[in-house]
Design a protein around this motif. Structure first.
Motif, PDB file in Angstrom:
ATOM      1  N   MET A   1     -13.338  -3.906 -13.400  1.00 13.87           N
ATOM      2  CA  MET A   1     -13.416  -4.350 -12.001  1.00 13.87           C
ATOM      3  C   MET A   1     -13.079  -5.834 -11.894  1.00 13.87           C
ATOM      4  N   THR A   2     -12.497  -6.206 -10.746  1.00  8.27           N
ATOM      5  CA  THR A   2     -12.165  -7.598 -10.492  1.00  8.27           C
ATOM      6  C   THR A   2     -12.882  -8.057  -9.238  1.00  8.27           C
ATOM      7  N   GLY A   3     -13.088  -9.339  -9.126  1.00  5.99           N
ATOM      8  CA  GLY A   3     -13.750  -9.876  -7.953  1.00  5.99           C
ATOM      9  C   GLY A   3     -12.814 -10.094  -6.778  1.00  5.99           C
ATOM     10  N   ARG A   4     -11.514  -9.919  -6.966  1.00  2.85           N
ATOM     11  CA  ARG A   4     -10.557 -10.182  -5.902  1.00  2.85           C
ATOM     12  C   ARG A   4      -9.750  -8.937  -5.598  1.00  2.85           C
ATOM     13  N   THR A   5      -9.548  -8.662  -4.337  1.00  3.22           N
ATOM     14  CA  THR A   5      -8.668  -7.582  -3.936  1.00  3.22           C
ATOM     15  C   THR A   5      -7.356  -8.188  -3.448  1.00  3.22           C
ATOM     16  N   MET A   6      -6.366  -7.334  -3.301  1.00  5.60           N
ATOM     17  CA  MET A   6      -5.057  -7.807  -2.882  1.00  5.60           C
ATOM     18  C   MET A   6      -4.585  -7.048  -1.655  1.00  5.60           C
ATOM     19  N   LEU A   7      -3.728  -7.698  -0.883  1.00  5.72           N
ATOM     20  CA  LEU A   7      -3.026  -7.041   0.207  1.00  5.72           C
ATOM     21  C   LEU A   7      -1.737  -6.447  -0.343  1.00  5.72           C
ATOM     22  N   LEU A   8      -1.240  -5.438   0.330  1.00  9.48           N
ATOM     23  CA  LEU A   8      -0.074  -4.733  -0.196  1.00  9.48           C
ATOM     24  C   LEU A   8       0.771  -4.219   0.961  1.00  9.48           C
ATOM     25  N   GLY A   9       2.038  -4.598   0.956  1.00  4.30           N
ATOM     26  CA  GLY A   9       2.983  -4.101   1.951  1.00  4.30           C
ATOM     27  C   GLY A   9       4.298  -3.797   1.286  1.00  4.30           C
ATOM     28  N   ALA A  10       5.278  -3.381   2.076  1.00  2.00           N
ATOM     29  CA  ALA A  10       6.603  -3.068   1.549  1.00  2.00           C
ATOM     30  C   ALA A  10       7.655  -3.708   2.430  1.00  2.00           C
ATOM     31  N   MET A  11       8.653  -4.335   1.799  1.00  2.00           N
ATOM     32  CA  MET A  11       9.797  -4.868   2.518  1.00  2.00           C
ATOM     33  C   MET A  11      10.881  -3.795   2.520  1.00  2.00           C
ATOM     34  N   ASP A 399       7.494   6.651  -3.832  1.00  2.00           N
ATOM     35  CA  ASP A 399       6.573   7.729  -4.219  1.00  2.00           C
ATOM     36  C   ASP A 399       5.948   7.439  -5.576  1.00  2.00           C
ATOM     37  N   ASP A 400       6.779   6.972  -6.519  1.00  2.00           N
ATOM     38  CA  ASP A 400       6.256   6.650  -7.845  1.00  2.00           C
ATOM     39  C   ASP A 400       5.232   5.523  -7.770  1.00  2.00           C
ATOM     40  N   PHE A 401       5.499   4.528  -6.941  1.00  2.00           N
ATOM     41  CA  PHE A 401       4.550   3.422  -6.797  1.00  2.00           C
ATOM     42  C   PHE A 401       3.219   3.932  -6.242  1.00  2.00           C
ATOM     43  N   VAL A 402       3.301   4.755  -5.207  1.00  2.00           N
ATOM     44  CA  VAL A 402       2.091   5.298  -4.585  1.00  2.00           C
ATOM     45  C   VAL A 402       1.311   6.171  -5.568  1.00  2.00           C
ATOM     46  N   ASP A 403       2.024   6.951  -6.370  1.00  4.11           N
ATOM     47  CA  ASP A 403       1.362   7.899  -7.267  1.00  4.11           C
ATOM     48  C   ASP A 403       0.946   7.286  -8.600  1.00  4.11           C
ATOM     49  N   GLN A 404       1.655   6.231  -9.042  1.00  5.99           N
ATOM     50  CA  GLN A 404       1.403   5.702 -10.373  1.00  5.99           C
ATOM     51  C   GLN A 404       0.709   4.336 -10.373  1.00  5.99           C
ATOM     52  N   VAL A 405       1.032   3.491  -9.401  1.00  4.83           N
ATOM     53  CA  VAL A 405       0.484   2.138  -9.408  1.00  4.83           C
ATOM     54  C   VAL A 405      -0.775   2.031  -8.541  1.00  4.83           C
ATOM     55  N   VAL A 406      -0.722   2.559  -7.333  1.00  8.58           N
ATOM     56  CA  VAL A 406      -1.859   2.429  -6.423  1.00  8.58           C
ATOM     57  C   VAL A 406      -3.155   2.974  -7.027  1.00  8.58           C
ATOM     58  N   PRO A 407      -3.161   4.161  -7.680  1.00 11.82           N
ATOM     59  CA  PRO A 407      -4.421   4.631  -8.269  1.00 11.82           C
ATOM     60  C   PRO A 407      -4.990   3.675  -9.317  1.00 11.82           C
ATOM     61  N   ILE A 408      -4.122   3.012 -10.079  1.00 15.42           N
ATOM     62  CA  ILE A 408      -4.596   2.052 -11.086  1.00 15.42           C
ATOM     63  C   ILE A 408      -5.220   0.845 -10.396  1.00 15.42           C
ATOM     64  N   LEU A 409      -4.563   0.346  -9.353  1.00 10.52           N
ATOM     65  CA  LEU A 409      -5.105  -0.793  -8.612  1.00 10.52           C
ATOM     66  C   LEU A 409      -6.459  -0.444  -8.007  1.00 10.52           C
ATOM     67  N   ARG A 410      -6.614   0.778  -7.542  1.00 13.32           N
ATOM     68  CA  ARG A 410      -7.897   1.200  -6.973  1.00 13.32           C
ATOM     69  C   ARG A 410      -8.972   1.289  -8.048  1.00 13.32           C
ATOM     70  N   ARG A 411      -8.613   1.828  -9.193  1.00 15.96           N
ATOM     71  CA  ARG A 411      -9.605   1.925 -10.272  1.00 15.96           C
ATOM     72  C   ARG A 411     -10.065   0.547 -10.722  1.00 15.96           C
ATOM     73  N   ARG A 412      -9.179  -0.441 -10.642  1.00 19.23           N
ATOM     74  CA  ARG A 412      -9.529  -1.795 -11.063  1.00 19.23           C
ATOM     75  C   ARG A 412     -10.219  -2.592  -9.961  1.00 19.23           C
ATOM     76  N   GLY A 413     -10.415  -1.978  -8.813  1.00 19.24           N
ATOM     77  CA  GLY A 413     -11.074  -2.671  -7.715  1.00 19.24           C
ATOM     78  C   GLY A 413     -10.182  -3.634  -6.965  1.00 19.24           C
ATOM     79  N   LEU A 414      -8.877  -3.509  -7.157  1.00 22.16           N
ATOM     80  CA  LEU A 414      -7.929  -4.405  -6.507  1.00 22.16           C
ATOM     81  C   LEU A 414      -7.462  -3.888  -5.150  1.00 22.16           C
TER      82      LEU A 414
END
Length: 447
Positions: A1-11, A399-414
């Motif tokens: 877990m991390t103490g900081r979360t991040m914002l996330l958008g797409a260009m 789709d790959d970002f949503v399925d592969q990266v976002v779950p990791i960021l959520r598990r890390r508390g980001l």
């Protein structure tokens, strides 16, 4: 877990992706660049991943080389996002609208409409134009820097005043009493600057978030000062983590100097990626995009990084010992350093390209874990508040970002497990605002 979360958008721009080879891949439809449904599908994917916003750039002229690819912007972003708003429910919608050609009343009316249609999800990437081609399309000369930013200040202040011209106190229509609205709270603003003005009021009430969130690109000089006064979101294009931290620190400083809280401005870095189950597979995927883009042209760019001319017939070969010894460092950029390292390791020319050395923005060609590692490093180092991701090929990349990266960021508390609210201001952790910032108007009165 991390103490900081991040914002996330797409260009987003074209429906193919940011890589110049994306539109030439076997699955790409050449005429899809004007297909609104393609943009809707992309927006729905981003919303499935809980992204905070979609950011659409704009140019009021043909932007890009039509001989080799589609225009980077083909449809007016406000109209495009109006269509997207009807097919999404949570994700923020941020079109770019220039202050150089649009009148405050037109901007206020269009963006208020988008904000109401989307139930409080609109933003405004506030930009002054500078390209001679754009001014020529409006029959105007390119203004001086003083006039360009003078108009920007007038446009944003009058636009925000118009957003306050119909107050919440006007109430909701009441069939029992017969009062549709309390017109004492729907008043003209009567503002006139040196370059623009407006009487007002607008014809529709505020949205659930009050008014659109202002974004601005990171710029120097007068651009930074204006962003410190008005922006809540800063679109940054840093070349390294050090440059990103420096730009974020600068924005926080100028925001405080303008009389605002530094935490009210969110610095958002561009980041490019290419994903695969393994790094090797991610590189192979990117190599296919490089081939589609035209290997001769791509190797010409790589030649400039390495300091000598490369032959496309050697695309699958590593550099010779003599060539490696003859490599020249010119810019010292992140891309150049990576290209030199890969060449020294004996990678083929196509493999070097496959690692993303020609990407304009920092990023990763690799696994979801590697992308998450980079994002976490930047956020925890105080280099950014979040990222505007730049997708190489939208056929599978988002789709790959949503399925592969976002779950990791959520598990890390980001990242949160889901949207915590329904408006863009809630996504960014911002308070409601209707009208001009009173802190700025009070300071102007004191001055």
């Amino acid at each position: 877990m991390t103490g900081r979360t991040m914002l996330l958008g797409a260009m987003l721009g074209t429906p193919y992706g940011n890589h110049p080879g994306a539109w030439r891949m076997p699955w790409a439809k050449p005429d899809e660049y004007t297909d609104v449904h393609a943009h809707v599908r992309t927006a729905q994917t981003a919303e499935r991943g809980g992204l905070d916003y979609l950011f659409y750039p704009d140019r009021t002229f043909i932007w890009g080389d039509l001989e080799s690819g589609p225009p980077i912007v083909s449809i007016d972003p406000v109209m495009l996002l109006a269509a997207v708003s009807a097919q999404t429910t949570k994700i923020g919608l941020v079109p770019s609208v220039s202050t150089s050609f649009n009148e405050p009343y037109g901007i206020a009316r269009q963006l208020r409409a988008l904000d109401v249609m989307s139930h409080g999800r609109a933003g405004w990437n506030l930009i002054p134009s500078y390209e001679p081609e754009a001014f020529a399309n409006f029959g105007l000369p390119v203004p001086s820097r003083e006039d360009k930013y003078g108009r920007l200040h007038e446009v944003v202040q009058i636009t925000q005043a118009l957003w306050a011209s119909w107050g919440r106190e006007a109430g909701a229509p009441d069939k029992v009493t017969g009062r549709f609205a309390d017109t004492s709270h729907i008043r003209p603003i009567g503002l006139q600057g040196r370059q623009v003005g407006s009487r007002g009021p607008l014809q529709i009430p505020p949205s659930e978030q009050g008014q659109p969130v202002v974004f601005m690109p990171f710029a120097s000089g007068a651009g930074v000062q204006a962003a410190g006064m008005y922006a809540n979101g800063i679109i940054g294009m840093p070349s390294s983590i050090e440059e990103s931290r420096s730009q974020r620190d600068m924005m926080r400083s100028v925001t405080e100097a303008a009389g605002r809280d530094a935490d009210e401005v969110k610095y958002l870095s561009f980041a490019t990626f290419g994903l695969g189950p393994t790094e090797n597979e991610a590189v192979k995927r990117r190599m296919a995009l490089e081939d589609a883009a035209g290997i001769d042209k791509r190797l010409a760019h790589l030649s400039m990084m390495l300091g000598f001319r490369l032959d496309a017939r050697d695309r699958d070969k590593p550099l010779t010992v003599t060539q490696v010894q003859g490599m020249q460092r010119r810019s010292g950029s992140r891309q150049e350093v990576l290209a030199h390292r890969l060449a020294s390791e004996g990678r083929s020319l196509r493999e070097i390209l496959g690692h993303g050395v020609l990407d304009q923005n920092p990023g990763v060609v690799g696994t979801g874990e590697q992308v998450a590692d980079m994002f976490q490093e930047w956020v925890e180092a105080g280099a950014t508040d979040g990222f505007s991701i730049v997708v190489d090929d939208l056929h599978d990349g988002l789709d790959d970002f949503v399925d592969q990266v976002v779950p990791i960021l959520r598990r890390r508390g980001l990242r949160p497990a889901d949207y915590g609210g329904s408006t863009l201001r809630e996504h960014l952790g911002l308070a409601e605002q209707i009208g001009r910032d009173p802190r700025l108007t009070d300071r102007a009165a004191e001055d």
